[in-house]
Design an enzyme around this catalytic site. Structure first.
Site, mmCIF file in Angstrom:
data_model
loop_
_atom_site.group_PDB
_atom_site.id
_atom_site.type_symbol
_atom_site.label_atom_id
_atom_site.label_comp_id
_atom_site.label_asym_id
_atom_site.label_seq_id
_atom_site.Cartn_x
_atom_site.Cartn_y
_atom_site.Cartn_z
ATOM 1 N N LYS A 1 39.159 139.828 -30.803
ATOM 2 C CA LYS A 1 40.306 140.264 -30.023
ATOM 3 C C LYS A 1 39.820 140.974 -28.755
ATOM 4 C CE LYS A 1 44.403 143.263 -30.603
ATOM 5 N NZ LYS A 1 45.146 144.106 -31.583
ATOM 6 N N SER B 1 49.867 143.590 -31.765
ATOM 7 C CA SER B 1 49.108 143.254 -30.578
ATOM 8 C C SER B 1 48.054 142.177 -30.825
ATOM 9 C CB SER B 1 48.429 144.520 -30.032
ATOM 10 O OG SER B 1 47.484 145.038 -30.952
ATOM 11 N N SER C 1 49.944 145.948 -35.835
ATOM 12 C CA SER C 1 49.375 144.903 -34.981
ATOM 13 C C SER C 1 48.589 143.828 -35.706
ATOM 14 C CB SER C 1 48.498 145.537 -33.899
ATOM 15 O OG SER C 1 49.285 146.234 -32.977
#
Length: 482
Positions: A71, A147, A171
């Protein structure tokens, strides 16, 4: 290896092929890149690839040779950009591997790219100005969540079987639910945030993954869990590898069901129906299930403001550090409007505000912790509604302050952040789908501090009882011909 063959294996299955000499890591990486070429233009999940550049530590692990994505937040790979989804950090390469990146290498994972994140991870949808919106593979008019939306969309679309993700307020679990994946937020301090951070977002944030199978998440957590020298505190060591827990029977668990959130919007009918079907399944499996009343320990307004203070204090410090290091300014040219409002809120905070936020964390943790004396596991819907259309968070966004923005996020995900505050493990399991739209519906299960093993045992049982790996999104259409 054809794409249709590649996507038929999970990460542990691919590593087994490597161990038996049936396929090489470079061949797997090429299959992953081909999958990315085929589907990423339709979903915008992967923002950068660097094929052939990552050489992990040789060895035999349950994940050795498996293609992997990190990520764009919370982890750094030497020489590769770490932009945090933000123009403030755009184009800047990392100087060194972070501790977590070194653990990924030791696991034998072949990291070939990074996935999109909303700016600084400050949203539950992935629609940053820097890279544009990530689309849901099940319905490209809808959000992939956030996220870790880029990670989840990449896994759901078959680019990789498992990907790095983080969770400070839902997230991991929100995008897992949106994309029909498994995602576990581990116990606070299960994975070290060091060495540069002692508590990620004051203990709210953890590192983990999203995956198509339970065993892949378990195998990855086995490889990255554990302390680093100098950690402020550590989680209890697991009794046995989490990969072993997945196949163990969980026993008859006491499960409390919560369908009414402490605040935010009410659970919609399609999701409530999915909870009812899940309860029936749990009862057939021999668990004792009952409606639960769970006290938050604070008002919803106090909860939102306390989170806003914790989030924004870290945002402000991070933005200031980036600006100073890069010679950039924090303004409308480098931060999106809502992030700029959160930054300003953080700058206005006092030491007393921050102490009060920690007091809120303590009250919620103590209140929730008492309920795990009555129940082994709590069940909630991961989200109260189906995946949202893109742009659902945008209305009047320029007028929101930090508490207003957090209230908007938590309104849409009212069951998630309490387990970040408490530091207890929680997972989203893709047990259900909406019979009308076909969209995935996640069920959230939470356990007491340090009880990640309980969740993995339950998740393994649920996966065997109601397999979900055969349900694939629309963007997989035509894979057999690739």
């Amino acid at each position: 290896m054809k794409r249709s063959e590649y996507v038929s294996f999970d990460a542990v299955g691919l590593a087994d092929l490597v161990a038996r000499g049936e396929v090489s890591p470079p061949e797997l990486e090429q299959a992953a890149l081909a999958a990315a070429d085929a589907v990423n233009p339709r979903i915008n999940a992967v923002v950068e690839t660097w094929p052939g550049e990552d050489v992990p530590v040789p060895g035999s692990t349950p994940l050795a040779g498996v293609p992997f994505l990190i990520k764009d937040l919370g982890v750094t790979m030497a020489g590769k950009r770490a932009e945090l989804g933000s123009r403030l950090a755009a184009g800047v390469p990392a100087r060194a591997d972070s501790s977590l990146m070194r653990r990924f290498r030791r696991a034998g994972l072949v990291t070939f790219g990074r996935t999109s994140s909303p700016e600084m991870g400050f949203s539950l949808t992935t629609e940053p100005v820097l890279h544009g919106a990530t689309l849901n593979p099940w319905d490209t008019t809808r959000s992939a969540g956030g996220s870790s939306g880029g990670a989840a969309a990449a896994v759901a679309a078959g680019i990789v079987p498992v990907a790095h993700a983080t969770d400070a307020g839902g997230s991991i679990r929100v995008p897992a639910a949106y994309n029909g994946l498994f995602g576990l937020k581990s116990t606070r301090a299960r994975v070290s945030p060091g060495p540069d951070v002692d508590e990620a977002y004051s203990g709210l944030a953890v590192h983990g993954s999203v995956s198509r199978t339970v065993r892949d998440s378990a195998a990855l957590l086995d490889r990255i869990q554990g302390p680093e020298a100098g950690d402020a505190y550590v989680a209890p060591r697991p009794v046995r590898p989490y990969l072993d827990e997945v196949s163990r029977h969980p026993g008859s668990l006491r499960i409390g069901v919560l369908t009414r959130p402490w605040g935010g919007r009410a659970t919609t009918a399609p999701v409530a129906d999915a909870v009812a079907r899940t309860v029936a399944l749990l009862e057939r499996l021999g668990h004792r299930v009952e409606e639960a009343t769970v006290e938050l320990g604070a008002s919803w307004e106090e909860f939102v403001v306390g989170n806003a203070r914790l989030w924004c204090a870290h945002l402000t410090a991070m933005a200031n550090d980036l600006a100073a290091a890069l010679g950039r300014t924090v303004d409308a040219g480098t931060l999106e409007p809502v992030l700029l409002a959160c930054y300003a809120y953080g700058r206005r905070m006092t030491a007393e505000d921050l102490v009060n936020a920690f007091a809120l964390r303590n009250k919620v943790s103590r209140s929730l912790g008492r309920h795990f004396s009555d129940y082994d596991v709590l069940l909630t819907p991961t989200l109260p509604e189906l995946p949202l259309p893109l742009g659902s968070y945008d209305d009047g966004i320029e007028q929101l302050d930090a508490p207003g923005w957090l209230d908007r996020l938590f309104d849409r995900a009212p069951f998630a952040a309490v387990f970040n505050i408490a530091g207890t493990p929680a997972m989203s399991v893709p047990l259900e789908s909406d019979p009308v739209t076909g969209l995935p519906v996640g069920m959230q299960f939470a356990a007491g501090y340090g009880q990640d093993d309980v969740l993995f045992r339950l998740a393994g049982q649920l996966e065997r009882a109601r397999p979900w790996s055969g349900r694939v999104p629309e963007v997989w259409a035509g894979a057999d011909a690739a």
